[in-house]
Design a protein around this motif. Structure first.
Motif, PDB file in Angstrom:
ATOM      1  N   THR A  26       0.525  -0.805  -0.030  1.00  0.00           N
ATOM      2  CA  THR A  26      -0.035   0.204  -0.153  1.00  0.00           C
ATOM      3  C   THR A  26       1.026   1.165  -0.187  1.00  0.00           C
ATOM      4  OG1 THR A  26      -1.395  -1.297   1.110  1.00  0.00           O
ATOM      5  CG2 THR A  26      -1.846   1.305   1.354  1.00  0.00           C
ATOM      6  N   ALA A  27       0.351   2.459  -1.098  1.00  0.00           N
ATOM      7  CA  ALA A  27       1.329   3.094  -1.098  1.00  0.00           C
ATOM      8  C   ALA A  27       0.834   4.335   0.296  1.00  0.00           C
ATOM      9  CB  ALA A  27       1.154   3.922  -2.202  1.00  0.00           C
ATOM     10  N   SER A  28      -0.655   4.465   0.217  1.00  0.00           N
ATOM     11  CA  SER A  28      -1.814   5.320   0.758  1.00  0.00           C
ATOM     12  C   SER A  28      -3.140   5.091   1.102  1.00  0.00           C
ATOM     13  CB  SER A  28      -1.811   6.783   0.451  1.00  0.00           C
ATOM     14  OG  SER A  28      -2.123   6.981  -0.731  1.00  0.00           O
ATOM     15  N   LEU A  29      -4.453   5.703   2.020  1.00  0.00           N
ATOM     16  CA  LEU A  29      -5.250   5.082   2.042  1.00  0.00           C
ATOM     17  C   LEU A  29      -5.956   6.052   1.979  1.00  0.00           C
ATOM     18  CD1 LEU A  29      -5.802   2.699   4.590  1.00  0.00           C
ATOM     19  CD2 LEU A  29      -5.110   1.948   2.087  1.00  0.00           C
ATOM     20  N   GLU A  30      -7.127   6.559   1.171  1.00  0.00           N
ATOM     21  CA  GLU A  30      -7.970   7.761   0.872  1.00  0.00           C
ATOM     22  C   GLU A  30      -9.258   7.681   1.961  1.00  0.00           C
ATOM     23  OE1 GLU A  30      -7.625  10.324  -2.235  1.00  0.00           O
ATOM     24  OE2 GLU A  30      -6.189   8.816  -2.677  1.00  0.00           O
ATOM     25  N   TYR A  31     -10.419   8.019   2.072  1.00  0.00           N
ATOM     26  CA  TYR A  31     -11.146   7.485   2.979  1.00  0.00           C
ATOM     27  C   TYR A  31     -12.680   8.576   2.482  1.00  0.00           C
ATOM     28  CZ  TYR A  31      -9.533   3.995   5.727  1.00  0.00           C
ATOM     29  OH  TYR A  31      -9.494   2.757   6.279  1.00  0.00           O
ATOM     30  N   GLU A  32     -13.721   8.607   2.073  1.00  0.00           N
ATOM     31  CA  GLU A  32     -14.734   9.971   1.602  1.00  0.00           C
ATOM     32  C   GLU A  32     -16.124   9.142   2.343  1.00  0.00           C
ATOM     33  OE1 GLU A  32     -15.346  10.566  -2.517  1.00  0.00           O
ATOM     34  OE2 GLU A  32     -13.446  10.637  -2.744  1.00  0.00           O
ATOM     35  N   CYS A  33     -16.655  10.066   2.366  1.00  0.00           N
ATOM     36  CA  CYS A  33     -18.249   9.565   3.189  1.00  0.00           C
ATOM     37  C   CYS A  33     -18.905  11.045   2.908  1.00  0.00           C
ATOM     38  CB  CYS A  33     -18.264   9.586   4.498  1.00  0.00           C
ATOM     39  SG  CYS A  33     -18.324  11.002   5.681  1.00  0.00           S
ATOM     40  N   TYR A  34     -20.109  10.070   2.993  1.00  0.00           N
ATOM     41  CA  TYR A  34     -21.129  11.252   2.816  1.00  0.00           C
ATOM     42  C   TYR A  34     -21.766  11.364   4.244  1.00  0.00           C
ATOM     43  CZ  TYR A  34     -26.015  13.495   3.019  1.00  0.00           C
ATOM     44  OH  TYR A  34     -26.914  14.580   2.647  1.00  0.00           O
ATOM     45  N   GLY A  35     -20.912  12.726   4.956  1.00  0.00           N
ATOM     46  CA  GLY A  35     -21.158  13.056   6.355  1.00  0.00           C
ATOM     47  C   GLY A  35     -22.421  12.663   7.619  1.00  0.00           C
ATOM     48  N   GLU A  36     -23.113  13.842   6.668  1.00  0.00           N
ATOM     49  CA  GLU A  36     -24.357  13.427   7.909  1.00  0.00           C
ATOM     50  C   GLU A  36     -25.089  11.935   7.579  1.00  0.00           C
ATOM     51  OE1 GLU A  36     -27.032  16.541   6.599  1.00  0.00           O
ATOM     52  OE2 GLU A  36     -25.701  17.897   6.018  1.00  0.00           O
ATOM     53  N   MET A  37     -24.633  11.292   6.963  1.00  0.00           N
ATOM     54  CA  MET A  37     -25.235  10.071   6.821  1.00  0.00           C
ATOM     55  C   MET A  37     -24.115   8.986   7.383  1.00  0.00           C
ATOM     56  SD  MET A  37     -26.369   7.550   3.632  1.00  0.00           S
ATOM     57  CE  MET A  37     -27.372   8.511   2.548  1.00  0.00           C
ATOM     58  N   ALA A  38     -23.197   8.967   7.690  1.00  0.00           N
ATOM     59  CA  ALA A  38     -22.167   8.459   8.212  1.00  0.00           C
ATOM     60  C   ALA A  38     -22.373   8.948   9.806  1.00  0.00           C
ATOM     61  CB  ALA A  38     -20.731   8.586   7.739  1.00  0.00           C
ATOM     62  N   GLU A  39     -22.333   9.437   9.811  1.00  0.00           N
ATOM     63  CA  GLU A  39     -22.679  10.328  11.435  1.00  0.00           C
ATOM     64  C   GLU A  39     -23.979   9.895  11.897  1.00  0.00           C
ATOM     65  OE1 GLU A  39     -21.690  14.436  12.144  1.00  0.00           O
ATOM     66  OE2 GLU A  39     -19.269  13.852  12.523  1.00  0.00           O
ATOM     67  N   LYS A  40     -24.871   9.798  11.199  1.00  0.00           N
ATOM     68  CA  LYS A  40     -25.821   9.614  11.581  1.00  0.00           C
ATOM     69  C   LYS A  40     -26.030   7.932  12.288  1.00  0.00           C
ATOM     70  CE  LYS A  40     -31.294   8.420  10.728  1.00  0.00           C
ATOM     71  NZ  LYS A  40     -31.768   8.688   9.654  1.00  0.00           N
ATOM     72  N   LYS A  41     -25.626   6.566  11.250  1.00  0.00           N
ATOM     73  CA  LYS A  41     -25.405   5.348  11.317  1.00  0.00           C
ATOM     74  C   LYS A  41     -23.984   5.343  12.375  1.00  0.00           C
ATOM     75  CE  LYS A  41     -26.856   2.191   8.976  1.00  0.00           C
ATOM     76  NZ  LYS A  41     -28.501   1.425   9.534  1.00  0.00           N
TER      77      LYS A  41
END
Length: 147
Positions: free
Chosen positions: A42-57
């Motif tokens: 692995t060279a690096s990792l990146e994470y993406e999300c839809y913030g409101e939905m992820a925090e709600k979950k």
């Protein structure tokens, strides 16, 4: 406490958030960016999300854990954006009167979080290729502007 952050996870603050005089056990899990996945570097990792939905979950998971185990504290933090090798991308901390409940709740939380929270991981490989990963969802991150 549940948080999505774009910066490094403050592990001391996560631990402090679940400490209690009523707790005889504090369990902390850190998911860190590793160098090897199988035989791939692995060279690096990146994470993406839809913030409101992820925090709600995340909040739903914390509440569910509190219904199943006698927790005195529960904190879930997930990092988005680039995560250098060796740094934490997720932290799960729980406290309870006894260690058995704390360990069980912590394991359930990280296992379930990885399956149901809409956060996508992009693994950037040392060979220049990359893959989007989310164990519970087929495909990559949502299209711009759409959850």
């Amino acid at each position: 406490m549940v948080t999505i952050t774009s910066g490094p996870i403050d592990v001391a603050a996560v631990l402090d958030s679940v400490r209690s005089l009523r707790a005889g056990a504090v369990v902390l899990f850190l998911g860190t960016a590793r160098e090897l996945t199988g035989r791939r570097r692995t060279a690096s990792l990146e994470y993406e999300c839809y913030g409101e939905m992820a925090e709600k979950k995340l909040a739903e998971l914390a509440a569910e854990a509190g219904r199943h185990w006698p927790l005195t504290g529960c904190t879930l933090v997930h990092r988005i954006g680039p995560v250098p090798l060796g740094e934490a991308s997720v932290a799960v901390a729980v406290s309870s009167p006894h260690r058995g409940e704390a360990f069980a709740a912590g394991q359930w939380l990280i296992d379930t979080l990885k399956q149901v929270v809409p956060i996508w991981k992009k693994e950037n490989w040392a060979d220049g290729t990359s893959d989007w990963v989310h164990p519970g969802v087929i495909g990559g991150p949502p299209e711009e502007g759409r959850p």
